[in-house]
Each structure stands twice: as structure tokens, then as C-alpha cells.
Write an enzyme that holds these catalytic residues in place. Structure first.
Site, PDB file in Angstrom:
ATOM      1  CG  ASN A   1      -1.812   1.172   1.328  1.00  0.00           C
ATOM      2  OD1 ASN A   1      -1.365   2.298   1.156  1.00  0.00           O
ATOM      3  ND2 ASN A   1      -3.074   0.953   1.622  1.00  0.00           N
TER       4      ASN A   1
ATOM      5  CG  HIS B   1       1.156   6.213   4.797  1.00  0.00           C
ATOM      6  ND1 HIS B   1       0.179   7.144   5.095  1.00  0.00           N
ATOM      7  CD2 HIS B   1       0.723   5.040   5.324  1.00  0.00           C
ATOM      8  CE1 HIS B   1      -0.780   6.568   5.799  1.00  0.00           C
ATOM      9  NE2 HIS B   1      -0.479   5.293   5.949  1.00  0.00           N
TER      10      HIS B   1
ATOM     11  NE  ARG C   1       6.805  21.517   3.411  1.00  0.00           N
ATOM     12  CZ  ARG C   1       8.120  21.766   3.499  1.00  0.00           C
ATOM     13  NH1 ARG C   1       8.834  21.960   2.415  1.00  0.00           N
ATOM     14  NH2 ARG C   1       8.711  21.805   4.668  1.00  0.00           N
TER      15      ARG C   1
ATOM     16  CG  HIS D   1      -8.177   4.113   1.225  1.00  0.00           C
ATOM     17  ND1 HIS D   1      -8.371   3.889   2.570  1.00  0.00           N
ATOM     18  CD2 HIS D   1      -9.383   4.500   0.744  1.00  0.00           C
ATOM     19  CE1 HIS D   1      -9.642   4.119   2.884  1.00  0.00           C
ATOM     20  NE2 HIS D   1     -10.263   4.508   1.791  1.00  0.00           N
TER      21      HIS D   1
ATOM     22  NE  ARG E   1      -9.317   8.637   4.471  1.00  0.00           N
ATOM     23  CZ  ARG E   1      -9.723   7.883   5.498  1.00  0.00           C
ATOM     24  NH1 ARG E   1      -9.105   6.758   5.747  1.00  0.00           N
ATOM     25  NH2 ARG E   1     -10.694   8.271   6.277  1.00  0.00           N
TER      26      ARG E   1
ATOM     27  NE  ARG F   1      -7.385  11.091   6.045  1.00  0.00           N
ATOM     28  CZ  ARG F   1      -7.769  10.473   7.162  1.00  0.00           C
ATOM     29  NH1 ARG F   1      -6.918   9.663   7.771  1.00  0.00           N
ATOM     30  NH2 ARG F   1      -8.959  10.651   7.666  1.00  0.00           N
ATOM     31  CG  HIS F   2      -3.511   9.047   1.776  1.00  0.00           C
ATOM     32  ND1 HIS F   2      -4.407   8.385   0.976  1.00  0.00           N
ATOM     33  CD2 HIS F   2      -3.650   8.522   3.023  1.00  0.00           C
ATOM     34  CE1 HIS F   2      -5.045   7.486   1.711  1.00  0.00           C
ATOM     35  NE2 HIS F   2      -4.633   7.549   2.959  1.00  0.00           N
TER      36      HIS F   2
ATOM     37  CD  GLU G   1      -7.007  -0.202   1.351  1.00  0.00           C
ATOM     38  OE1 GLU G   1      -7.286   0.793   2.037  1.00  0.00           O
ATOM     39  OE2 GLU G   1      -6.060  -0.934   1.584  1.00  0.00           O
TER      40      GLU G   1
ATOM     41  CB  THR H   1      -5.462   4.177   9.554  1.00  0.00           C
ATOM     42  OG1 THR H   1      -5.388   3.193   8.507  1.00  0.00           O
ATOM     43  CG2 THR H   1      -5.454   3.471  10.895  1.00  0.00           C
ATOM     44  CB  THR H   2      -9.360   1.418   7.374  1.00  0.00           C
ATOM     45  OG1 THR H   2      -8.835   2.012   6.197  1.00  0.00           O
ATOM     46  CG2 THR H   2     -10.722   0.837   7.097  1.00  0.00           C
TER      47      THR H   2
ATOM     48  CD  GLU I   1      -7.127  -6.329   3.047  1.00  0.00           C
ATOM     49  OE1 GLU I   1      -7.271  -5.995   1.856  1.00  0.00           O
ATOM     50  OE2 GLU I   1      -6.439  -5.672   3.855  1.00  0.00           O
TER      51      GLU I   1
ATOM     52  CG  HIS J   1      -5.560  -2.047   9.180  1.00  0.00           C
ATOM     53  ND1 HIS J   1      -5.133  -1.403  10.299  1.00  0.00           N
ATOM     54  CD2 HIS J   1      -6.083  -1.102   8.374  1.00  0.00           C
ATOM     55  CE1 HIS J   1      -5.416  -0.116  10.183  1.00  0.00           C
ATOM     56  NE2 HIS J   1      -5.980   0.106   9.014  1.00  0.00           N
ATOM     57  N   GLY J   2      -2.144  -3.005  10.019  1.00  0.00           N
ATOM     58  CA  GLY J   2      -1.312  -2.992  11.221  1.00  0.00           C
ATOM     59  C   GLY J   2      -0.191  -4.017  11.209  1.00  0.00           C
TER      60      GLY J   2
ATOM     61  CG  HIS K   1       2.240   3.267   8.995  1.00  0.00           C
ATOM     62  ND1 HIS K   1       3.085   2.975  10.037  1.00  0.00           N
ATOM     63  CD2 HIS K   1       2.109   4.610   8.982  1.00  0.00           C
ATOM     64  CE1 HIS K   1       3.432   4.097  10.637  1.00  0.00           C
ATOM     65  NE2 HIS K   1       2.854   5.110  10.022  1.00  0.00           N
TER      66      HIS K   1
HETATM   67  N1  PXP Z   1      -5.819  -3.280   4.146  1.00  0.00           N
HETATM   68  C1  PXP Z   1      -6.774  -2.325   4.223  1.00  0.00           C
HETATM   69  C2  PXP Z   1      -8.153  -2.671   3.792  1.00  0.00           C
HETATM   70  C3  PXP Z   1      -6.481  -1.020   4.656  1.00  0.00           C
HETATM   71  O1  PXP Z   1      -7.460  -0.093   4.736  1.00  0.00           O
HETATM   72  C4  PXP Z   1      -5.143  -0.713   4.993  1.00  0.00           C
HETATM   73  C5  PXP Z   1      -4.782   0.696   5.381  1.00  0.00           C
HETATM   74  O2  PXP Z   1      -4.960   1.548   4.305  1.00  0.00           O
HETATM   75  C6  PXP Z   1      -4.190  -1.723   4.887  1.00  0.00           C
HETATM   76  C7  PXP Z   1      -4.548  -3.010   4.492  1.00  0.00           C
HETATM   77  C8  PXP Z   1      -2.757  -1.486   5.212  1.00  0.00           C
HETATM   78  O3  PXP Z   1      -2.664  -1.176   6.557  1.00  0.00           O
HETATM   79  P1  PXP Z   1      -1.269  -0.697   7.169  1.00  0.00           P
HETATM   80  O4  PXP Z   1      -0.968   0.635   6.535  1.00  0.00           O
HETATM   81  O5  PXP Z   1      -1.525  -0.620   8.629  1.00  0.00           O
HETATM   82  O6  PXP Z   1      -0.249  -1.724   6.771  1.00  0.00           O
END
Ligand code: PXP
Length: 236
Positions: free
Chosen positions: A6, A9, A17, A42, A44, A48-49, A69, A99-100, A150, A190-191, A213
């Protein structure tokens, strides 16, 4: 097991900036060179990004697989239907979240989500639902025609004690078994980071992990190519 990177970021840093670097296309190319299996971003509603122009450019340049996403808002679905990524992962979205947070409410939003699955499928876009590891939600996902889910690993990642982590791993394990028995393809994310990913990667039925992230954070010090290669080697 596959790795989807992903790159939100990269765009977060650029949007700090509101200029044109770091470039998401350059990041995507490095991730692909390093061996990732798909690129995730993603779009959004608050932009924001990732911006609209990112998704249109990524669609042109990605050579692996493009997983977009997004939430189920009509304006965003309209954009997805124009971009036609290989895959869409539907996620819930709240304006104030960092975040989500949590998975889709497939039970109370089943009609809305089903309509979006139908619209995207008509464009030959694969659809995945980002959901919590809950029996009812997995069954409801199958019930509205999802083929891919997922599993949200955030509660596992945020668990503070070994006991709580084990409990979350059990939930995830049971959810994977149920989803596979229903014929669903299972992704997770996620995470996840370099410390915790191995425990999730032990679930060999998972098709793909989506990680953002931690990879971008590691890349700040050690380079993006190294960051992707290191994660890829940990999960495979
Ligand atoms: N999967 C989904 C559906 C997400 O929304 C995110 C965050 O955008 C991720 C995976 C990746 O999460 P992380 O940035 O915590 O690795």
C-alpha cells in the site's frame, strides 16, 4: 503468499507540501522491482493522500496488479468504474479516523454493498470486502456474492498482551477456515509490520497480505526496495 504494498503514505508525504514529489509512480515501480505482487492505494473521500490523478496514472503504469481500496460512496464508485483497476477492496470510511477502523458493516449495509459489487463486477473488476474476523460477517459476505474477503488484522496487531494476541489469532484462524470452506479467497491486512507479520503469514491459506505503513516507515531509513524485499522474504 503474496504481498500487496500500500503506497498511500508516499502520497501522504507529498500532500504535506502539496507538491509533486515523492511520486507514487516512482514508488510503485520500485515496489514492483523489489518483487511485490500488487500495488494497493486508498482513494479516500477526503483525498488526504492519494488523489484522482494518482489512480489514473497508476492504472496506466502498474504491471503487477492494481488493488484500489475505497468506500462505497457513489462518487468514488463512479471513479473506480472509469479507472477499472484489476481489483477493488471495499472498506468503511469515517472522516475523522486516522486510518481504516474496523471492517465493513456487511450485515446492515448488505443491499448497498451488493449493488456496488454488481456495478464493479460489470466492469470486470474483482471485488474484495474488508471485514472483521466474525462468523456472521463472513457468511453475510458470501451471501451478497463476494468472492474475496480481506480479514482485518488490526485488533491482532494492536493487542497488548500475549494472551490477547493468541485470542485474536484464534479468531483469525477460525475465520480463515470458515471463509475457505465457503469458497472465498482470503486476503488479510492492517497494522502488520516486520515484528508481527510472521504469525499471520503462518496461515498458509491466506492468498495475499496488504501492508503499507510499516513498509513506508522502514523505507525512510533503509530504502523502499530493501523494505519490500525484507517484508516479502518474511512472508514467503
Ligand atoms: N488493508 C486495508 C483494507 C487497509 O485499509 C489498509 C490501510 O490503508 C491496509 C490493508 C494497510 O494497513 P497498514 O498501513 O496498517 O499496513
Amino acid at each position: 503468499m503474496k504481498l500487496g504494498v500500500n503506497i498511500d503514505h508516499i502520497a501522504t508525504l507529498r500532500q504535506a507540501r502539496k507538491i509533486d514529489y515523492p511520486d507514487t509512480i516512482e514508488a510503485m515501480k520500485i515496489c514492483e522491482k523489489a518483487g511485490c505482487d500488487s500495488i494497493v492505494c486508498h482513494l479516500r473521500e477526503d483525498r488526504r493522500h492519494i488523489q484522482d490523478k494518482d489512480v489514473f496514472r497508476l492504472k496506466e503504469e502498474i504491471t503487477t496488479k492494481f488493488n484500489l481500496e475505497m468506500c462505497i460512496a457513489k462518487k468514488i464508485v463512479d471513479i473506480a468504474c472509469k479507472v477499472c483497476p484489476d481489483m477493488v477492496t471495499l472498506v468503511p470510511e469515517k472522516r475523522k479516523e486516522l486510518t481504516t477502523e474496523g471492517g465493513l458493516d456487511v450485515i446492515s449495509q448488505k443491499h448497498e454493498i451488493k449493488d456496488v459489487i454488481t456495478r464493479l463486477s460489470e466492469k470486470n473488476i474483482q471485488v474484495s470486502l474488508f471485514i472483521d474476523p466474525e462468523k456472521d460477517i463472513i457468511e453475510a459476505s458470501k451471501g451478497i456474492g463476494a468472492e474475496i474477503i480481506e480479514i482485518h488484522t488490526g485488533e491482532y496487531a494492536n493487542a497488548l498482551t500475549r494472551e490477547e494476541k493468541n485470542y485474536q489469532l484464534q479468531r483469525i484462524s477460525g475465520s480463515i477456515d470458515l471463509a475457505i470452506s465457503l469458497g472465498l479467497e482470503v486476503n488479510a491486512g492492517h497494522g502488520l509490520n516486520y515484528e508481527n507479520v510472521s504469525e499471520i503469514a503462518e496461515f498458509s491459506q491466506i492468498n495475499e497480505l496488504n501492508i503499507g505503513h510499516s513498509i513506508i516507515a522502514y523505507a525512510l531509513f533503509y530504502g523502499l526496495e530493501n523494505a519490500v524485499k525484507k517484508m516479502k522474504s518474511l512472508i514467503s
